[in-house]
Design a protein around this motif. Sequence first.
Motif, PDB file in Angstrom:
ATOM      1  N   ALA A 160      -1.907   2.049 -11.608  1.00 25.84           N
ATOM      2  CA  ALA A 160      -0.881   1.340 -12.374  1.00 25.84           C
ATOM      3  C   ALA A 160      -0.825   1.834 -13.811  1.00 25.84           C
ATOM      4  CB  ALA A 160      -1.153  -0.161 -12.331  1.00 25.84           C
ATOM      5  N   ALA A 161      -1.985   1.997 -14.441  1.00 24.07           N
ATOM      6  CA  ALA A 161      -2.011   2.485 -15.821  1.00 24.07           C
ATOM      7  C   ALA A 161      -1.393   3.868 -15.920  1.00 24.07           C
ATOM      8  CB  ALA A 161      -3.453   2.502 -16.333  1.00 24.07           C
ATOM      9  N   ALA A 162      -1.673   4.725 -14.936  1.00 30.00           N
ATOM     10  CA  ALA A 162      -1.139   6.090 -14.955  1.00 30.00           C
ATOM     11  C   ALA A 162       0.380   6.096 -14.828  1.00 30.00           C
ATOM     12  CB  ALA A 162      -1.773   6.916 -13.834  1.00 30.00           C
ATOM     13  N   VAL A 163       0.916   5.313 -13.900  1.00 25.44           N
ATOM     14  CA  VAL A 163       2.364   5.302 -13.697  1.00 25.44           C
ATOM     15  C   VAL A 163       3.060   4.657 -14.893  1.00 25.44           C
ATOM     16  CG1 VAL A 163       4.234   4.443 -12.226  1.00 25.44           C
ATOM     17  CG2 VAL A 163       2.127   5.307 -11.190  1.00 25.44           C
ATOM     18  N   ALA A 164       2.519   3.558 -15.399  1.00 20.47           N
ATOM     19  CA  ALA A 164       3.156   2.866 -16.519  1.00 20.47           C
ATOM     20  C   ALA A 164       3.151   3.701 -17.788  1.00 20.47           C
ATOM     21  CB  ALA A 164       2.462   1.530 -16.767  1.00 20.47           C
ATOM     22  N   ALA A 165       2.147   4.549 -17.967  1.00 17.54           N
ATOM     23  CA  ALA A 165       2.058   5.398 -19.153  1.00 17.54           C
ATOM     24  C   ALA A 165       2.774   6.733 -18.981  1.00 17.54           C
ATOM     25  CB  ALA A 165       0.586   5.648 -19.510  1.00 17.54           C
ATOM     26  N   GLY A 191       5.448  -3.023  -7.330  1.00 15.96           N
ATOM     27  CA  GLY A 191       4.353  -2.803  -6.392  1.00 15.96           C
ATOM     28  C   GLY A 191       4.707  -3.360  -5.033  1.00 15.96           C
ATOM     29  N   VAL A 192       4.388  -2.611  -3.972  1.00 15.85           N
ATOM     30  CA  VAL A 192       4.770  -3.017  -2.616  1.00 15.85           C
ATOM     31  C   VAL A 192       3.530  -3.100  -1.733  1.00 15.85           C
ATOM     32  CG1 VAL A 192       6.122  -2.470  -0.563  1.00 15.85           C
ATOM     33  CG2 VAL A 192       7.040  -1.949  -2.846  1.00 15.85           C
ATOM     34  N   LYS A 193       3.365  -4.261  -1.107  1.00 17.60           N
ATOM     35  CA  LYS A 193       2.369  -4.442  -0.060  1.00 17.60           C
ATOM     36  C   LYS A 193       3.135  -4.486   1.265  1.00 17.60           C
ATOM     37  CE  LYS A 193      -0.108  -7.153   2.839  1.00 17.60           C
ATOM     38  NZ  LYS A 193       0.504  -7.407   4.143  1.00 17.60           N
ATOM     39  N   SER A 203      -2.932   0.941   7.745  1.00 17.24           N
ATOM     40  CA  SER A 203      -2.286  -0.148   8.479  1.00 17.24           C
ATOM     41  C   SER A 203      -2.934  -1.504   8.265  1.00 17.24           C
ATOM     42  CB  SER A 203      -2.301   0.164   9.975  1.00 17.24           C
ATOM     43  OG  SER A 203      -3.638   0.131  10.463  1.00 17.24           O
ATOM     44  N   GLY A 204      -4.231  -1.514   7.930  1.00 17.51           N
ATOM     45  CA  GLY A 204      -4.985  -2.760   7.877  1.00 17.51           C
ATOM     46  C   GLY A 204      -5.581  -3.163   9.201  1.00 17.51           C
ATOM     47  N   LEU A 205      -5.173  -2.511  10.276  1.00 18.22           N
ATOM     48  CA  LEU A 205      -5.605  -2.951  11.604  1.00 18.22           C
ATOM     49  C   LEU A 205      -7.078  -2.676  11.872  1.00 18.22           C
ATOM     50  CD1 LEU A 205      -2.463  -1.869  13.650  1.00 18.22           C
ATOM     51  CD2 LEU A 205      -3.076  -4.161  12.881  1.00 18.22           C
ATOM     52  N   GLY A 206      -7.674  -1.738  11.150  1.00 13.15           N
ATOM     53  CA  GLY A 206      -9.081  -1.439  11.381  1.00 13.15           C
ATOM     54  C   GLY A 206     -10.021  -2.192  10.470  1.00 13.15           C
ATOM     55  N   GLY A 207      -9.490  -3.000   9.534  1.00 14.23           N
ATOM     56  CA  GLY A 207     -10.332  -3.678   8.569  1.00 14.23           C
ATOM     57  C   GLY A 207     -10.571  -5.132   8.930  1.00 14.23           C
ATOM     58  N   LEU A 208     -11.572  -5.723   8.300  1.00 10.38           N
ATOM     59  CA  LEU A 208     -11.938  -7.109   8.548  1.00 10.38           C
ATOM     60  C   LEU A 208     -10.763  -8.017   8.199  1.00 10.38           C
ATOM     61  CD1 LEU A 208     -14.420  -8.802   9.417  1.00 10.38           C
ATOM     62  CD2 LEU A 208     -14.948  -9.067   6.985  1.00 10.38           C
ATOM     63  N   ALA A 209     -10.315  -8.800   9.157  1.00 11.99           N
ATOM     64  CA  ALA A 209      -9.190  -9.732   9.018  1.00 11.99           C
ATOM     65  C   ALA A 209      -7.864  -9.034   8.772  1.00 11.99           C
ATOM     66  CB  ALA A 209      -9.458 -10.757   7.910  1.00 11.99           C
ATOM     67  N   GLY A 210      -7.839  -7.721   8.864  1.00 11.64           N
ATOM     68  CA  GLY A 210      -6.587  -6.984   8.704  1.00 11.64           C
ATOM     69  C   GLY A 210      -5.976  -7.115   7.324  1.00 11.64           C
ATOM     70  N   LEU A 211      -6.808  -7.213   6.298  1.00 11.91           N
ATOM     71  CA  LEU A 211      -6.304  -7.527   4.962  1.00 11.91           C
ATOM     72  C   LEU A 211      -5.726  -6.317   4.227  1.00 11.91           C
ATOM     73  CD1 LEU A 211      -9.126  -9.917   3.638  1.00 11.91           C
ATOM     74  CD2 LEU A 211      -6.942 -10.535   4.686  1.00 11.91           C
ATOM     75  N   ALA A 212      -6.427  -5.195   4.213  1.00 11.90           N
ATOM     76  CA  ALA A 212      -6.106  -4.103   3.289  1.00 11.90           C
ATOM     77  C   ALA A 212      -5.129  -3.108   3.897  1.00 11.90           C
ATOM     78  CB  ALA A 212      -7.383  -3.379   2.866  1.00 11.90           C
ATOM     79  N   VAL A 213      -4.021  -2.881   3.202  1.00 13.47           N
ATOM     80  CA  VAL A 213      -3.019  -1.897   3.599  1.00 13.47           C
ATOM     81  C   VAL A 213      -2.708  -0.988   2.418  1.00 13.47           C
ATOM     82  CG1 VAL A 213      -1.988  -3.439   5.310  1.00 13.47           C
ATOM     83  CG2 VAL A 213      -1.067  -3.381   2.991  1.00 13.47           C
ATOM     84  N   ALA A 214      -2.106   0.160   2.702  1.00 14.07           N
ATOM     85  CA  ALA A 214      -1.706   1.094   1.653  1.00 14.07           C
ATOM     86  C   ALA A 214      -0.286   0.806   1.218  1.00 14.07           C
ATOM     87  CB  ALA A 214      -1.806   2.530   2.159  1.00 14.07           C
ATOM     88  N   GLY A 215      -0.008   0.993  -0.082  1.00 13.77           N
ATOM     89  CA  GLY A 215       1.335   0.755  -0.585  1.00 13.77           C
ATOM     90  C   GLY A 215       1.563   1.446  -1.911  1.00 13.77           C
ATOM     91  N   PRO A 216       2.816   1.525  -2.366  1.00 11.78           N
ATOM     92  CA  PRO A 216       3.163   2.277  -3.573  1.00 11.78           C
ATOM     93  C   PRO A 216       3.219   1.440  -4.841  1.00 11.78           C
ATOM     94  CG  PRO A 216       5.153   1.726  -2.376  1.00 11.78           C
ATOM     95  CD  PRO A 216       4.009   1.140  -1.597  1.00 11.78           C
ATOM     96  N   LEU A 217       2.955   2.105  -5.969  1.00  9.49           N
ATOM     97  CA  LEU A 217       3.221   1.585  -7.302  1.00  9.49           C
ATOM     98  C   LEU A 217       4.199   2.547  -7.964  1.00  9.49           C
ATOM     99  CD1 LEU A 217      -0.208   1.375  -6.879  1.00  9.49           C
ATOM    100  CD2 LEU A 217       0.194  -0.190  -8.786  1.00  9.49           C
TER     101      LEU A 217
END
Length: 477
Positions: A160-165, A191-193, A203-217
């Motif tokens: 975020a700091a890199a894109v904002a600057a 920011g998009v989740k 995808s989040g499908l391999g993580g605990l509770a399916g929480l973490a996904v990749a997305g853009p800033l």
Amino acid sequence: MTDLADLHEYTALELHQLLQRGEVSPTEATAHFLARIERLGPVVGAFAHVDADRALERARRVEREVPKAAPLWGMPLADKDLHRRAGVPARFGSRAFAEFVPDESDDLVRDVDRAGAVSLGKTATPEFGLPSYTEGLAFEPARTPWDLSRGAGGSSGGAAAAVAAGLLPFAPGSDGGGSVRIPAASCGLVGVKPSRGRVPSGSGLGGLAGLAVAGPLARTVADAALLLDGLIAPGGYPAGHPHAVRAPGDDGPYLGAAIRGEGRFQVGVLTDSPWDDFTEVALEPEARAALDRGIELVERLGHGIEALEPAPEPGYPDAFRAVWQAGAGAIPVDGPGLDLLEPLTRWLVGRGRELPARTLVEALGWLAEFERRLIRRFAPFDAVLTPALAMTPRPVGWYDPDDGERNFAQQVAFTPYTSMVNVAGLPAITLPVHDTGAGLPMGIQLIGRPGGEATLFALAAQLERAARRGRRRPPVW
């Protein structure tokens, strides 16, 4: 003729068009952003690692070998330090991995390369991406370019700091409880989740509770859509999905929806939080002003709007905490290496490793039921509007690094509206709509239906245009 000295002034979409027309080469774009990183990167604490020679060689290889049809052809970006790239240090924000250099790249990194992008290095993250701020002992704090006394949020704070600057046109991040949306909101970005399962390599499908996904800033809604399309379908649409479970809905591309910004929608407004029984969640005046501005824009555009009635979820805090701690317990650090971890991480690892299996199983079951309840609650609406943050970006050093319980409560008070989206696997987008008297951008969050990214991009584009904020530049630019 394009002035190469001003490449950072262009949006990512405009830079992409310049590259496609041959007015700028990938090597020229890479060299320009590397020069800015050298000058301003340390000021905002954006990068964990930069390799100019490797980046320039990659840019030359893209020019020679990668077809221009690749969706991110020649576009500079950087990998989050949680993502492995073969031959590049991967510290995961931790002193315990100070010397680690992986032999293989993660799937997300390989997909970014297949999309034709040029990685300039690794953006800073807090230790293992656990907290919602990027202030650790391994690197300098990541700071919002709008006010260097305040943090950039986390865990994709360096991105975020890199894109904002203006050090990158856009950047990929990961979001397990708000880690894309929190820093985006802290730095005046979009920011998009994505929905769980939407990005094949994140995808989040391999993580605990399916929480973490990749997305853009990114700096604009269209820029975020451009990067998300590249993450989803690096070889072009239709996207290939290696999972049997995937979010339903429009498969994209999303850039068209973001550019057109068409449609009329039914929008709900949410001000309660599943953390309300854990701690007092109070909107600061600046956060309330941003929410009110978002409501005003939605109404002015002619969308339907309706407030949601509160729905208490007293079991949520314990269930989410159990999963957060259990995930930390699996961090591959043992013995003397534990002494290299930061106090918060050691606390989380210890709690996670003490957690009974029954408690974790019960927490996962509770969160699965919560997911169903939340989706049913939001079902009447095309999108649900919430504050992006409950407070202004926090001053650097505001979080207690030594008291895990207090630190957790501080994080909840700052960002109570993001983690429920991860638990439910829903898509969400944050965007700035308001500026405080001190010049800090403040934003809103839009939460969509499963697979509802196209609607979110269309609605966010309308709000972005209606807000008429223009191309604001932070003091560090």
